[in-house]
Design a protein around this motif. Structure first.
Motif, PDB file in Angstrom:
ATOM      1  N   GLU A   1       4.703  16.125  36.367  1.00  0.00           N
ATOM      2  CA  GLU A   1       4.578  15.442  35.080  1.00  0.00           C
ATOM      3  C   GLU A   1       3.695  16.196  34.095  1.00  0.00           C
ATOM      4  OE1 GLU A   1       3.825  11.334  34.965  1.00  0.00           O
ATOM      5  OE2 GLU A   1       5.421  10.805  36.376  1.00  0.00           O
TER       6      GLU A   1
ATOM      7  N   ARG B   1       5.209  17.254  30.601  1.00  0.00           N
ATOM      8  CA  ARG B   1       4.677  16.679  29.359  1.00  0.00           C
ATOM      9  C   ARG B   1       4.339  17.770  28.354  1.00  0.00           C
ATOM     10  NH1 ARG B   1       0.866  14.086  31.442  1.00  0.00           N
ATOM     11  NH2 ARG B   1      -0.816  15.598  31.116  1.00  0.00           N
TER      12      ARG B   1
ATOM     13  N   ALA C   1       7.911  19.648  27.239  1.00  0.00           N
ATOM     14  CA  ALA C   1       9.096  18.862  26.876  1.00  0.00           C
ATOM     15  C   ALA C   1       9.606  19.284  25.501  1.00  0.00           C
ATOM     16  CB  ALA C   1       8.754  17.371  26.873  1.00  0.00           C
TER      17      ALA C   1
ATOM     18  N   TYR D   1       9.561  13.149  31.396  1.00  0.00           N
ATOM     19  CA  TYR D   1       9.498  13.429  29.963  1.00  0.00           C
ATOM     20  C   TYR D   1      10.789  14.026  29.414  1.00  0.00           C
ATOM     21  CZ  TYR D   1       4.576  12.333  30.450  1.00  0.00           C
ATOM     22  OH  TYR D   1       3.398  11.675  30.726  1.00  0.00           O
TER      23      TYR D   1
ATOM     24  N   THR E   1      12.715  16.278  30.617  1.00  0.00           N
ATOM     25  CA  THR E   1      12.977  17.690  30.881  1.00  0.00           C
ATOM     26  C   THR E   1      14.148  17.830  31.862  1.00  0.00           C
ATOM     27  OG1 THR E   1      11.298  17.702  32.631  1.00  0.00           O
ATOM     28  CG2 THR E   1      10.609  18.391  30.428  1.00  0.00           C
TER      29      THR E   1
END
Length: 202
Positions: free
Chosen positions: A58, A62, A65, A80, A82
Motif C-alpha cells: 500500500e 499510494r 498511483a 489505490y 494501481t
C-alpha cells in the motif's frame, strides 16, 4: 434459417475465441521490464528466472498511483487503483541481497546497471526500498529486470512476498523491443541468445 445462421457466425466465432481467455488466464504484457507479448498466468511456486505478477504494497502504491509504471490513470485491481507489476525473479529464499544507491548484489555478484534512482523520468520522487543487507526468508523474492534501465522493481517496491504474487507468467508469443535489446547488450547479454529465463537465471 441458413441465411440467419450465416449472418450470426462471426458473433459465434468471437464468443468462442473469447471464452478460453479467462479460463487460460491470458495477459498481454507491454511493460519493457519483460518481453512484450502474450503470456499465460499459472499457479505454482516461482523460481529464479520466472516472471511473476504481483501487487505493490500500500505504501508504494499510494505514492505512485496514477503514474505510467503503476498503471496510469486507468484503475486496476491493486491498492489505490494501481495495476499488477510483471517482473523477473532474481533471488529467492536463502539468497543474500545487498541493496545500495549505487547498485544491487545477489550472493556477492553485482547486478549490472542496478543503481537506484531518486526520481523517475518525469522528475517525480520514487520510493527506495530499504538499503543494506537482506537475507531472503521463506516466501520472499527479489525482482529485477535486465530488459529496462528504469525498471520499477524491488529497488523501489522492496521484497515481494509470495502471497502477493497472483501468478507465474508463462510466455506464449513474445518479442523484444529495440530498447530492451539495447539494455541487454549494455549488460553483456546477447539478445539473440537470451531466452526468456536465461537473462536472469544464475
Amino acid at each position: 434459417m441458413r441465411t440467419r445462421l450465416g449472418a450470426l457466425w462471426p458473433l459465434g466465432a468471437a464468443i468462442a475465441l473469447a471464452l478460453p481467455v479467462p479460463l487460460l488466464d491470458l495477459h498481454f504484457i507491454h511493460t519493457e521490464s519483460a518481453p512484450i507479448g502474450l503470456w499465460r498466468a499459472h499457479p505454482g511456486a516461482p523460481v529464479i528466472g520466472d516472471v511473476v505478477r504481483f501487487c505493490m504494497r500500500e505504501a508504494e502504491a499510494r505514492m505512485t498511483a496514477g503514474r505510467p509504471y503503476a498503471g496510469g490513470r486507468r484503475r486496476g485491481p491493486c491498492p489505490y487503483g494501481t495495476w499488477m507489476l510483471a517482473k523477473p525473479v532474481v533471488a529467492g529464499p536463502g539468497d543474500t541481497v545487498i541493496h545500495t544507491p549505487e547498485g544491487v548484489w545477489i550472493n556477492g555478484r553485482t547486478l549490472p546497471k542496478s543503481a537506484t534512482r531518486p526520481r523517475d523520468s518525469a522528475g517525480l520522487p520514487v520510493p527506495a526500498s530499504k538499503y543494506g543487507l537482506i537475507i531472503l526468508g521463506p516466501g520472499e523474492l527479489w525482482v529485477h529486470s535486465p530488459y529496462a534501465d528504469g525498471s520499477f522493481d524491488s529497488r523501489y517496491v522492496g521484497v515481494v512476498q509470495t502471497h502477493h504474487v497472483s501468478g507465474t507468467m508463462q510466455p506464449l508469443f513474445t518479442w523484444l523491443m529495440p530498447a530492451q535489446r539495447t539494455a541487454l547488450r549494455a549488460r553483456g547479454v546477447s539478445p539473440s541468445r537470451c531466452s526468456l529465463v536465461a537473462c536472469v537465471r544464475r
